[in-house]
Design an enzyme around this catalytic site. Structure first.
Site, PDB file in Angstrom:
ATOM      1  N   ARG A  57       0.820  -1.224   0.000  1.00 45.94           N
ATOM      2  CA  ARG A  57       0.000   0.000   0.000  1.00 45.94           C
ATOM      3  C   ARG A  57       0.850   1.268   0.000  1.00 45.94           C
ATOM      4  O   ARG A  57       0.386   2.338  -0.398  1.00 45.94           O
ATOM      5  CB  ARG A  57      -0.994   0.019   1.176  1.00 45.94           C
ATOM      6  CG  ARG A  57      -1.864   1.286   1.185  1.00 45.94           C
ATOM      7  CD  ARG A  57      -3.077   1.216   2.093  1.00 45.94           C
ATOM      8  NE  ARG A  57      -2.777   0.693   3.410  1.00 45.94           N
ATOM      9  CZ  ARG A  57      -2.153   1.368   4.369  1.00 45.94           C
ATOM     10  NH1 ARG A  57      -1.782   2.626   4.183  1.00 45.94           N
ATOM     11  NH2 ARG A  57      -1.909   0.797   5.531  1.00 45.94           N
ATOM     12  N   LYS A 106      -4.734   2.697 -20.565  1.00 46.34           N
ATOM     13  CA  LYS A 106      -4.840   2.941 -22.000  1.00 46.34           C
ATOM     14  C   LYS A 106      -3.506   2.638 -22.685  1.00 46.34           C
ATOM     15  O   LYS A 106      -3.076   1.508 -22.673  1.00 46.34           O
ATOM     16  CB  LYS A 106      -5.330   4.381 -22.218  1.00 46.34           C
ATOM     17  CG  LYS A 106      -6.459   4.814 -21.273  1.00 46.34           C
ATOM     18  CD  LYS A 106      -7.769   4.077 -21.508  1.00 46.34           C
ATOM     19  CE  LYS A 106      -8.806   4.302 -20.423  1.00 46.34           C
ATOM     20  NZ  LYS A 106      -9.100   5.670 -20.074  1.00 46.34           N
TER      21      LYS A 106
HETATM   22  C1  LIG Z   1      -9.700   6.349 -19.029  1.00 46.50           C
HETATM   23  C2  LIG Z   1      -9.283   7.736 -18.740  1.00 46.50           C
HETATM   24  C3  LIG Z   1      -9.143   8.208 -17.425  1.00 46.50           C
HETATM   25  C4  LIG Z   1      -9.492   7.350 -16.228  1.00 46.50           C
HETATM   26  O1  LIG Z   1      -8.663   6.255 -16.139  1.00 46.50           O
HETATM   27  P1  LIG Z   1      -9.060   4.866 -15.405  1.00 46.50           P
HETATM   28  O2  LIG Z   1      -7.812   4.087 -15.573  1.00 46.50           O
HETATM   29  O3  LIG Z   1     -10.249   4.313 -16.083  1.00 46.50           O
HETATM   30  O4  LIG Z   1      -9.344   5.209 -13.984  1.00 46.50           O
HETATM   31  C5  LIG Z   1      -8.708   9.498 -17.239  1.00 46.50           C
HETATM   32  N1  LIG Z   1      -8.434  10.307 -18.273  1.00 46.50           N
HETATM   33  C6  LIG Z   1      -8.567   9.910 -19.550  1.00 46.50           C
HETATM   34  C7  LIG Z   1      -8.250  10.858 -20.651  1.00 46.50           C
HETATM   35  C8  LIG Z   1      -8.990   8.616 -19.836  1.00 46.50           C
HETATM   36  O5  LIG Z   1      -9.120   8.222 -21.099  1.00 46.50           O
END
Ligand SMILES: *Cc1c(COP(=O)(O)O)cnc(C)c1O
Length: 402
Positions: free
Chosen positions: A49, A200
């Site tokens: 953590r 992403k």
């Molecule tokens: C997906 C996304 C987020 C949030 O990310 P998570 O990993 O789903 O919590 C924030 N900003 C952008 C531009 C995103 O595409």
């Protein structure tokens, strides 16, 4: 001799790679706690953590180096990175200037959570710096933009954001998810904090949720203290997957830049398409800015078929390579309709006000063959514009298996 590397592609492979027992790939340290080293501070305790296991430490080193920043911190999700960063910077009743078209989760954090914590915000137009000063308040602490906005792919006035933050003693923050460190490195432009959903492009394989904070070490250390108590840490197995995914970031993103530009050009030239949003197109109102900042224009684009919502629906049904799913940045192409996914929470009028049509289709372009993707888009468009009602093609049955 200590190893330092200059180029992003070399760093992706060789920075943050402790040689442990001669292993070429870092192992997963699947241990919640570690033998005490005798220190007296909380920092000397090693515990998952606290974001300080060998998997975390190696990732922090690699991630900081990618944007030529002082420090980095991995988190349990992109939203954990964004919320921990905002709560830290705005602690004690701060006010935020934030761009008007925002990732849905960030928008929801502001609109549903901020007031309850005594925090406030005002929306700004990120391409109209002359309008920002009027929104400043005595408790304004930060300015927040996105490198490429969802779903219209707008690009802010980056230098103006950084200058404005310096002038008014604000923390400059940017969500760099869509651009990636391959195309844009915010710390090199003077941003204090660069945030990512590592879910992403950074991981790139649509198989984990993770986030990253990159920036000045003093700020990243403060955010880490908050995160320890909020509990938004990344587990070692996900650290390992992110670490592995990162190694191919350069080759993936360059291929996505190339594919997206080819798809955008094809769409722009097609009579069945009314509008294409992609900063790499000369016709984009943000093209000049994007050229100045970005090494490539990214893998995200959106477009509206000329037949409106009905044509959009047909296109989504007919297309065979991309998968209809939310999220983005993986090796596979994904399609979504923002009016039904990321921007569902807005009213049709609010969407129209932001320029998000009901027929708008967002594409996360993958690393498939660009030629084959374009052929697939062509057959789907030509069918939906009424050209080929006669032939149910082989792809049609492939579609239904998903
Ligand atoms: C997906 C996304 C987020 C949030 O990310 P998570 O990993 O789903 O919590 C924030 N900003 C952008 C531009 C995103 O595409």
């Amino acid at each position: 001799m200590a190893k330092t590397f200059q180029d992003l592609d070399t760093k992706l492979i060789h920075t943050g790679e402790p040689m442990i027992a001669g292993a070429v790939s870092i192992p997963i340290f699947q241990s919640s706690t570690f033998e005490s080293e005798g220190g007296k501070s909380y920092d000397a305790i090693r515990y998952i953590r606290l974001n300080n296991t060998p998997n975390h430490i190696a990732l922090h080193e690699k991630l900081a180096s990618l944007e030529n920043a002082q420090a980095a911190l991995v988190t349990a999700s992109g939203m954990a990175a964004i919320s921990a960063a905002l709560f830290t910077v705005l602690k004690g009743g701060g006010h935020l200037l934030v761009q008007d078209v925002l990732y849905g989760g960030t928008h929801g954090l502001l609109t549903s959570q901020f007031a309850g914590f005594g925090l406030s915000y005002d929306f700004i137009d990120p391409s109209a710096p002359q309008s920002w000063e009027a929104k400043l308040r005595p408790n304004t602490r930060a300015i927040y933009v996105e490198a490429i906005s969802n779903p219209l792919m707008g690009v802010p006035e980056m230098e103006a954001v950084v200058d404005f933050a310096k002038k008014h003693d604000l923390v400059s923050m940017i969500d760099n998810t869509f651009a990636t460190p391959v195309n844009f490195r915010p710390p090199e432009w003077g941003f204090d904090l660069s945030l990512h959903s590592a879910t992403k492009y950074l991981n790139g394989h649509s198989d984990i949720v993770a986030g990253v904070v990159i920036g000045r070490s003093e700020l990243v250390a403060r955010i880490n203290v908050g995160l320890r108590y909020y509990g938004g840490t990344l587990d070692p197995h996900a650290c390992f997957l992110l670490h592995r995914g990162l190694k191919t970031l350069g080759v993936r993103v360059r291929q996505q830049n190339e594919n997206a530009l080819a798809v955008a050009r094809f769409l722009e030239g097609h009579p069945g398409v009314a509008r294409v949003n992609y900063p790499g197109l000369e016709s984009s109102p943000d093209h000049e800015r994007a050229k100045r900042y970005f090494g490539g224009f990214g893998g995200m684009l959106s477009f509206e078929p000329s037949g409106g919502e009905k044509a959009a629906k047909e296109f989504m049904d007919r297309v065979t390579i991309p998968i209809v799913a939310p999220s983005l940045g993986g090796v596979e192409s994904l399609l979504s309709r923002p009016a039904y996914t990321s921007h569902l929470a807005l009213t049709p009028e609010e969407r129209a006000g932001l320029g998000i049509g009901e027929g708008l289709i967002r594409v996360s372009v993958g690393i498939e063959s660009a030629e084959e993707l374009i052929a697939d888009f062509r057959q789907a468009l030509e069918w939906s514009s009424g050209g080929q009602t006669d032939s149910k093609t082989r792809e049609d049955s492939g579609r239904q298996e998903r």
